[in-house]
Design an enzyme around this catalytic site. Structure first.
Site, PDB file in Angstrom:
ATOM      1  N   ARG A  53       0.864  -1.179   0.000  1.00  0.00           N
ATOM      2  CA  ARG A  53       0.000   0.000   0.000  1.00  0.00           C
ATOM      3  C   ARG A  53       0.903   1.232   0.000  1.00  0.00           C
ATOM      4  O   ARG A  53       2.116   1.116   0.084  1.00  0.00           O
ATOM      5  CB  ARG A  53      -0.956  -0.010   1.198  1.00  0.00           C
ATOM      6  CG  ARG A  53      -0.257  -0.522   2.417  1.00  0.00           C
ATOM      7  CD  ARG A  53      -0.366   0.237   3.672  1.00  0.00           C
ATOM      8  NE  ARG A  53      -0.367   1.656   3.572  1.00  0.00           N
ATOM      9  CZ  ARG A  53       0.728   2.413   3.714  1.00  0.00           C
ATOM     10  NH1 ARG A  53       1.934   1.892   3.907  1.00  0.00           N
ATOM     11  NH2 ARG A  53       0.637   3.725   3.649  1.00  0.00           N
ATOM     12  N   GLN A 203      -2.808   2.913   9.834  1.00  0.00           N
ATOM     13  CA  GLN A 203      -1.476   2.911   9.219  1.00  0.00           C
ATOM     14  C   GLN A 203      -0.473   3.722  10.048  1.00  0.00           C
ATOM     15  O   GLN A 203       0.722   3.460  10.007  1.00  0.00           O
ATOM     16  CB  GLN A 203      -1.534   3.499   7.802  1.00  0.00           C
ATOM     17  CG  GLN A 203      -2.222   2.636   6.766  1.00  0.00           C
ATOM     18  CD  GLN A 203      -3.674   3.012   6.602  1.00  0.00           C
ATOM     19  OE1 GLN A 203      -4.325   3.443   7.556  1.00  0.00           O
ATOM     20  NE2 GLN A 203      -4.205   2.858   5.406  1.00  0.00           N
ATOM     21  N   ASP A 244      -1.718  10.715  -2.592  1.00  0.00           N
ATOM     22  CA  ASP A 244      -2.073   9.651  -3.545  1.00  0.00           C
ATOM     23  C   ASP A 244      -2.292  10.195  -4.933  1.00  0.00           C
ATOM     24  O   ASP A 244      -2.201   9.470  -5.926  1.00  0.00           O
ATOM     25  CB  ASP A 244      -3.312   8.906  -3.059  1.00  0.00           C
ATOM     26  CG  ASP A 244      -2.925   8.016  -1.903  1.00  0.00           C
ATOM     27  OD1 ASP A 244      -2.814   8.526  -0.777  1.00  0.00           O
ATOM     28  OD2 ASP A 244      -2.681   6.816  -2.136  1.00  0.00           O
ATOM     29  N   LYS A 255      -4.874  10.271   2.465  1.00  0.00           N
ATOM     30  CA  LYS A 255      -5.684   9.476   3.396  1.00  0.00           C
ATOM     31  C   LYS A 255      -6.745  10.320   4.099  1.00  0.00           C
ATOM     32  O   LYS A 255      -6.487  11.454   4.503  1.00  0.00           O
ATOM     33  CB  LYS A 255      -4.739   8.827   4.416  1.00  0.00           C
ATOM     34  CG  LYS A 255      -5.391   7.944   5.451  1.00  0.00           C
ATOM     35  CD  LYS A 255      -6.256   6.858   4.862  1.00  0.00           C
ATOM     36  CE  LYS A 255      -5.532   5.976   3.871  1.00  0.00           C
ATOM     37  NZ  LYS A 255      -6.455   5.055   3.152  1.00  0.00           N
TER      38      LYS A 255
END
Ligand code: MRU
Length: 367
Positions: A53, A203, A244, A255
């Site tokens: 990821r 995370q 991202d 996120k």
């Protein structure tokens, strides 16, 4: 980076020169386990289930997914089907589509029997370029931390707040948002990181805290809602997050929860930096509202995973039975809330002018 004195990347080609090995991130922080991918389907599953990821690492894994697909069938039809399968696993991270294009553009003109070997070469180049980009991001961002340290004076520590995991585990090595932290720490700056736990998959608590700890960087895990309070208390000097997807005009998808941190930072006049390599820039998009936002399963919110006192890793329910949940995995921070982007080419304004000044030659093959 090192875990227990052993140097790792997050992804590499196995000793058989064909299979692909990854650190299985679903097992961290409780266990450092290596998983082997031997097929396109293995790779697609690893991306979807988040064994790998983080936007740059998703791209690298997808590139190797194409290698594995081409070993089995190097026809145009198989190449197209593999691209379609891999691209739909994680829709927000544009690095996935970027890496697929890099490999596809290079192999399509070749005869089928030459394609798999060429794809492995391109995938390796993508990995090496990611590490080099992150090292440069670290140098540029490290200077920002060094400047703050100089302003604060001898003995004062610099407090960085970060969200999710944009460290070496999210890339091939070194990380994006955490690269400046490692650079500053390794250069003798007293740096401390506030680590947002990053629900629902944690995370921050599971990955960022793990890798900072493995590297000896002082850090403290906080709940996702604590950042604004710490900023008001004067306990945050700067925020650094990854991305991202960054649009050509500087809007940033990252996120879920990143936007709220940027709002709080703006209200408290705290610099909010976004670290990203060129493979995260989507030149075709201008408005952040056009970025596709991945929606993941409700079970990620309704359950939590952890280790019991006896050492078993289990998943337990935390919500009232039957309650529904909605799981948008990313949000968009408008460019106006971003102090600057930290790229491998330097630091620039989060705007089309800022990005174009750094990338006047943006590769034609970039999507
Ligand atoms: O859902 P994830 O864990 O893949 O999301 C990761 C992030 O949001 C990171 O901040 C982003 O990919 C940048 S990674 C260098």
């Amino acid at each position: 980076m090192n875990i227990g004195g052993r140097a790792y990347r997050t992804i590499w080609v196995g000793d058989d020169t064909q299979s692909v090995e990854i650190i299985d991130q679903t097992r961290l922080p409780h266990e450092v386990a290596v998983a082997r991918l031997t097929s396109l389907e293995d790779t697609a599953r690893a991306i979807l289930t988040m064994q790998v990821r983080g936007a740059p690492l998703i791209g690298a894994a997808a590139a190797y997914g194409l290698c594995l697909a081409l070993r089995r069938d190097a026809s145009d039809a198989a190449l197209d089907a593999a691209i379609t399968l891999l691209a739909r696993q994680r829709p927000t991270a544009v690095n996935l589509r970027w890496a697929l294009s890099q490999v596809a553009d290079a192999v399509r003109p070749l005869a089928p029997q030459a394609r798999a070997a060429a794809a492995y070469r391109i995938a390796a180049e993508i990995c090496d370029a990611d590490v080099a980009a992150n090292r440069a991001i670290g140098e540029h961002g490290g200077r920002l931390i060094r400047d703050i340290a100089a302003r604060k004076g001898a003995g004062a520590r610099v407090n960085v707040l970060t969200h999710c995991n944009a460290g070496w585990l999210a890339t091939v090595d070194r990380g994006t948002a955490l690269a400046p932290v490692y650079e500053a720490h390794d250069g003798g700056i007293a740096v401390h990181v506030w680590v947002d736990e990053t629900r629902p998959r944690n995370q921050g608590a599971a990955l960022t805290a793990f890798e900072l700890g493995a590297h000896g960087v002082p850090h403290t895990i906080i709940v996702d809602n604590a950042g604004g309070h710490l900023m008001q208390q004067g306990l945050v000097d700067l925020c650094v997050v990854g991305a991202d997807r960054v649009t050509g005009s500087g809007d940033v998808a990252n996120k879920i929860g990143t936007y709220l941190k940027a709002l709080a930072a703006a209200d408290n006049s705290i610099p909010f930096y976004v670290a990203c390599p060129h493979s995260t820039i989507d030149w075709a998009l201008s408005a952040g509202s056009a970025i596709p936002i991945e929606e993941r399963g409700a079970e990620e919110i309704l359950t939590i995973r952890g280790r019991t006192g006896e050492g078993a890793v289990v998943s337990i329910a935390i919500a009232a039975p039957g309650s529904p949940a909605r799981n948008d995995a990313f949000d968009v921070t408008p460019a106006r809330l971003v102090t600057a982007l930290i790229t491998e080419r330097g630091v620039c304004a989060a705007s089309r002018d800022g990005l174009t000044a750094l990338y006047p030659d943006r590769p034609q093959s970039d999507p």
